[in-house]
Write a protein that holds these residues in place. Sequence first.
Motif, PDB file in Angstrom:
ATOM      1  N   VAL A  92       0.871  -1.177   0.000  1.00  0.00           N
ATOM      2  CA  VAL A  92       0.000   0.000   0.000  1.00  0.00           C
ATOM      3  C   VAL A  92       0.904   1.222   0.000  1.00  0.00           C
ATOM      4  O   VAL A  92       1.677   1.426   0.943  1.00  0.00           O
ATOM      5  CB  VAL A  92      -0.931   0.028   1.232  1.00  0.00           C
ATOM      6  N   ASP A  93       0.833   2.015  -1.078  1.00  0.00           N
ATOM      7  CA  ASP A  93       1.725   3.178  -1.226  1.00  0.00           C
ATOM      8  C   ASP A  93       3.184   2.787  -0.994  1.00  0.00           C
ATOM      9  O   ASP A  93       3.915   3.425  -0.219  1.00  0.00           O
ATOM     10  CB  ASP A  93       1.312   4.303  -0.280  1.00  0.00           C
ATOM     11  N   ALA A  94       3.586   1.690  -1.628  1.00  0.00           N
ATOM     12  CA  ALA A  94       4.970   1.185  -1.604  1.00  0.00           C
ATOM     13  C   ALA A  94       5.376   0.569  -0.271  1.00  0.00           C
ATOM     14  O   ALA A  94       6.509   0.106  -0.112  1.00  0.00           O
ATOM     15  CB  ALA A  94       5.966   2.279  -1.992  1.00  0.00           C
ATOM     16  N   GLU A  95       4.481   0.518   0.712  1.00  0.00           N
ATOM     17  CA  GLU A  95       4.783  -0.117   1.994  1.00  0.00           C
ATOM     18  C   GLU A  95       4.262  -1.550   1.989  1.00  0.00           C
ATOM     19  O   GLU A  95       3.086  -1.795   1.734  1.00  0.00           O
ATOM     20  CB  GLU A  95       4.136   0.662   3.150  1.00  0.00           C
ATOM     21  N   ARG A  96       5.147  -2.497   2.294  1.00  0.00           N
ATOM     22  CA  ARG A  96       4.730  -3.884   2.343  1.00  0.00           C
ATOM     23  C   ARG A  96       3.793  -4.111   3.542  1.00  0.00           C
ATOM     24  O   ARG A  96       3.981  -3.515   4.606  1.00  0.00           O
ATOM     25  CB  ARG A  96       5.933  -4.826   2.460  1.00  0.00           C
ATOM     26  N   VAL A  97       2.801  -4.959   3.342  1.00  0.00           N
ATOM     27  CA  VAL A  97       1.807  -5.182   4.395  1.00  0.00           C
ATOM     28  C   VAL A  97       2.077  -6.476   5.148  1.00  0.00           C
ATOM     29  O   VAL A  97       1.359  -6.809   6.097  1.00  0.00           O
ATOM     30  CB  VAL A  97       0.382  -5.211   3.810  1.00  0.00           C
ATOM     31  N   GLU A  98       3.110  -7.201   4.740  1.00  0.00           N
ATOM     32  CA  GLU A  98       3.455  -8.447   5.417  1.00  0.00           C
ATOM     33  C   GLU A  98       3.743  -8.192   6.896  1.00  0.00           C
ATOM     34  O   GLU A  98       4.497  -7.287   7.254  1.00  0.00           O
ATOM     35  CB  GLU A  98       4.679  -9.079   4.748  1.00  0.00           C
ATOM     36  N   GLY A  99       3.121  -8.981   7.769  1.00  0.00           N
ATOM     37  CA  GLY A  99       3.337  -8.841   9.205  1.00  0.00           C
ATOM     38  C   GLY A  99       2.458  -7.823   9.895  1.00  0.00           C
ATOM     39  O   GLY A  99       2.491  -7.685  11.110  1.00  0.00           O
ATOM     40  N   ARG A 100       1.654  -7.106   9.138  1.00  0.00           N
ATOM     41  CA  ARG A 100       0.764  -6.102   9.724  1.00  0.00           C
ATOM     42  C   ARG A 100      -0.571  -6.735  10.126  1.00  0.00           C
ATOM     43  O   ARG A 100      -0.939  -7.804   9.639  1.00  0.00           O
ATOM     44  CB  ARG A 100       0.507  -4.948   8.750  1.00  0.00           C
ATOM     45  N   THR A 101      -1.292  -6.033  10.989  1.00  0.00           N
ATOM     46  CA  THR A 101      -2.623  -6.473  11.381  1.00  0.00           C
ATOM     47  C   THR A 101      -3.650  -5.894  10.406  1.00  0.00           C
ATOM     48  O   THR A 101      -3.340  -4.981   9.625  1.00  0.00           O
ATOM     49  CB  THR A 101      -2.964  -6.003  12.799  1.00  0.00           C
ATOM     50  N   MET A 102      -4.861  -6.418  10.476  1.00  0.00           N
ATOM     51  CA  MET A 102      -5.929  -5.891   9.624  1.00  0.00           C
ATOM     52  C   MET A 102      -6.177  -4.414   9.931  1.00  0.00           C
ATOM     53  O   MET A 102      -6.390  -3.610   9.017  1.00  0.00           O
ATOM     54  CB  MET A 102      -7.202  -6.691   9.823  1.00  0.00           C
ATOM     55  N   LYS A 103      -6.145  -4.048  11.201  1.00  0.00           N
ATOM     56  CA  LYS A 103      -6.370  -2.649  11.576  1.00  0.00           C
ATOM     57  C   LYS A 103      -5.298  -1.752  10.956  1.00  0.00           C
ATOM     58  O   LYS A 103      -5.602  -0.667  10.451  1.00  0.00           O
ATOM     59  CB  LYS A 103      -6.366  -2.501  13.099  1.00  0.00           C
ATOM     60  N   GLU A 104      -4.044  -2.205  10.988  1.00  0.00           N
ATOM     61  CA  GLU A 104      -2.956  -1.414  10.408  1.00  0.00           C
ATOM     62  C   GLU A 104      -3.126  -1.290   8.895  1.00  0.00           C
ATOM     63  O   GLU A 104      -2.868  -0.224   8.317  1.00  0.00           O
ATOM     64  CB  GLU A 104      -1.614  -2.064  10.741  1.00  0.00           C
ATOM     65  N   LEU A 105      -3.561  -2.380   8.259  1.00  0.00           N
ATOM     66  CA  LEU A 105      -3.780  -2.325   6.814  1.00  0.00           C
ATOM     67  C   LEU A 105      -4.856  -1.314   6.467  1.00  0.00           C
ATOM     68  O   LEU A 105      -4.688  -0.494   5.550  1.00  0.00           O
ATOM     69  CB  LEU A 105      -4.180  -3.706   6.298  1.00  0.00           C
ATOM     70  N   LEU A 106      -5.975  -1.354   7.191  1.00  0.00           N
ATOM     71  CA  LEU A 106      -7.074  -0.446   6.893  1.00  0.00           C
ATOM     72  C   LEU A 106      -6.676   1.002   7.104  1.00  0.00           C
ATOM     73  O   LEU A 106      -7.125   1.896   6.370  1.00  0.00           O
ATOM     74  CB  LEU A 106      -8.291  -0.803   7.752  1.00  0.00           C
ATOM     75  N   ARG A 107      -5.834   1.263   8.088  1.00  0.00           N
ATOM     76  CA  ARG A 107      -5.379   2.630   8.312  1.00  0.00           C
ATOM     77  C   ARG A 107      -4.492   3.110   7.167  1.00  0.00           C
ATOM     78  O   ARG A 107      -4.471   4.298   6.836  1.00  0.00           O
ATOM     79  CB  ARG A 107      -4.641   2.722   9.648  1.00  0.00           C
ATOM     80  N   LEU A 108      -3.737   2.196   6.566  1.00  0.00           N
ATOM     81  CA  LEU A 108      -2.925   2.564   5.408  1.00  0.00           C
ATOM     82  C   LEU A 108      -3.802   2.898   4.207  1.00  0.00           C
ATOM     83  O   LEU A 108      -3.497   3.820   3.439  1.00  0.00           O
ATOM     84  CB  LEU A 108      -1.977   1.414   5.045  1.00  0.00           C
ATOM     85  N   ILE A 109      -4.881   2.128   4.049  1.00  0.00           N
ATOM     86  CA  ILE A 109      -5.751   2.318   2.883  1.00  0.00           C
ATOM     87  C   ILE A 109      -6.640   3.543   3.030  1.00  0.00           C
ATOM     88  O   ILE A 109      -6.916   4.242   2.053  1.00  0.00           O
ATOM     89  CB  ILE A 109      -6.610   1.058   2.658  1.00  0.00           C
ATOM     90  N   LYS A 110      -7.069   3.819   4.262  1.00  0.00           N
ATOM     91  CA  LYS A 110      -7.970   4.952   4.472  1.00  0.00           C
ATOM     92  C   LYS A 110      -7.267   6.277   4.241  1.00  0.00           C
ATOM     93  O   LYS A 110      -6.051   6.386   4.335  1.00  0.00           O
ATOM     94  CB  LYS A 110      -8.533   4.917   5.898  1.00  0.00           C
ATOM     95  N   GLY A 111      -8.072   7.286   3.965  1.00  0.00           N
ATOM     96  CA  GLY A 111      -7.529   8.623   3.759  1.00  0.00           C
ATOM     97  C   GLY A 111      -8.646   9.587   3.443  1.00  0.00           C
ATOM     98  O   GLY A 111      -9.829   9.247   3.501  1.00  0.00           O
ATOM     99  N   LYS A 112      -8.287  10.801   3.099  1.00  0.00           N
ATOM    100  CA  LYS A 112      -9.291  11.819   2.805  1.00  0.00           C
ATOM    101  C   LYS A 112      -9.967  11.550   1.465  1.00  0.00           C
ATOM    102  O   LYS A 112      -9.356  11.037   0.538  1.00  0.00           O
ATOM    103  CB  LYS A 112      -8.653  13.209   2.802  1.00  0.00           C
ATOM    104  N   GLU A 113     -11.220  11.933   1.402  1.00  0.00           N
ATOM    105  CA  GLU A 113     -11.992  11.763   0.181  1.00  0.00           C
ATOM    106  C   GLU A 113     -11.334  12.537  -0.963  1.00  0.00           C
ATOM    107  O   GLU A 113     -10.928  13.685  -0.797  1.00  0.00           O
ATOM    108  CB  GLU A 113     -13.426  12.255   0.397  1.00  0.00           C
ATOM    109  N   GLY A 114     -11.199  11.884  -2.108  1.00  0.00           N
ATOM    110  CA  GLY A 114     -10.605  12.528  -3.270  1.00  0.00           C
ATOM    111  C   GLY A 114      -9.125  12.261  -3.440  1.00  0.00           C
ATOM    112  O   GLY A 114      -8.576  12.499  -4.524  1.00  0.00           O
TER     113      GLY A 114
END
Length: 477
Positions: free
Chosen positions: A135-157
């Motif tokens: 996600v945005d060049a950061e590997r998600v291996e070893g992360r939790t679902m909560k951490e993944l969702l925080r990486l994906i979330k962001g401001k609208e647009g």
Amino acid sequence: MRMSRFFLLAAVAAVAGGLVYFILNGKGEGQEPISEQNPIDEAHDLIMERAVHRVGTDELVEGALRGMADVLGDPYSTYLTKEEAAEHEESLSDERVGIGAEITESRGRFIIVAPVRNSPAEKAGILPYDEIVRVDAERVEGRTMKELLRLIKGKEGTSVALTLFRPEEGRHVEVSVKRAAIPQKTVESRLIEQDGYTIGYLGLSMFGEKTAEEWETHTRKMIAGGADAFIIDVRGNPGGYLRSVGKVAGSLLRPGTVFAFMEDADGLKEPLETEAPGDKEYAEKMRRMQAVILQDKGSASASEVLSGALRDNGRAFIIGTVSFGKGTVQETMPLSNGGEMKLSTRKWLTPSGTWIHGKGIQPDLKSDQGPLYGIPSMPVDGRYRPGDYGEDVGYAQRVLGALGYEISRKDGYFDETTEKAVEKFRNDEDLQPGRAMDRDFFRSLRSRITKYQADVKNDEQLQLAIGYMKHALRTGN
């Protein structure tokens, strides 16, 4: 200041504003200290001065707040940080900002279950079973679902770059997805035509902010479509806002009908009464509508309030299994640090005065689903041979057994009976002959599950509800 909110939810569910001040000073306004030694202050100073593991005062305060809630021994009372409180409120809102995709975790991998229809994820070409690698060049291996969702979330647009592994093609795919507001729909409906009867099916996934509005929109549509009765499906509904379930119940009951009681810590009971919808013609049509409720062990809290309200008032027949059994109401209260305490402040009782906590609501007609209906379509991959052992093998064994293949073990050990079942399944599915579980095998297994569960004829509880409703309409009972 934000107002406290009452809701019923079976997930996390915990004391008044001023606790932070209380913890840092050892007392609340107008109260005596907990002890003459001010142990909270002392513990704070000792940790700050001498602990080899350094933390800040904010972290210590939050830890103390969590500890105070934990001492209650109530799984529904808890402290929420500012971020957790925002996430929890968003989960009950009518829309969320994101990419619009359901994600599951499987053996440390994050797999797309399905993109939401017309969502940014679907428009970007994301497919079911794509695995999120970066996600945005950061590997998600070893992360939790909560951490993944925080990486994906962001401001609208704004946009997020995802690197996906597409197992069907054996390659990585780079996509850019623009975040958008994703409507959170909590009610779905359709008309079921059988033997000259028209039955309105209404599925409620939870009781969110706009559920009552959605309910009215869908029920009006069902009535306009000629519905003779309703099947209300709250299977897997974890609960939500009390005011939402009150409005739904109010559309089916006469004004002033008690749909639940609230009982405080002193045992004082307060009746909750229904209010009539503003449209009298609509209200009258709704009150004439016969109803069946479908529930299961995942029906909790607010959905149990609905079941109890309609059954105790003679307005619905319940089919399925015993419900979850959550009979408490939580109130969220803001704290000065931006966090919230969510605390069980009341019990709720059915109109007959029954407290269902830990017991659930018994169905009027018990019905279990077939074994294959409750098995999820998991994004399993890999290659396994006789003698191998693992979770994926156990999953395949359970599916094969539910499909009717002869299986003696379901513990994940690839034994002789599993070998024969795999061979027969491969032949039945016109796969390359063999006795191994591989990518083609798991793909066909998923396809069989998806097709089975998509066919409403295999939903035994729903079919029983349709049959019951046709009999009730035919006999006038």
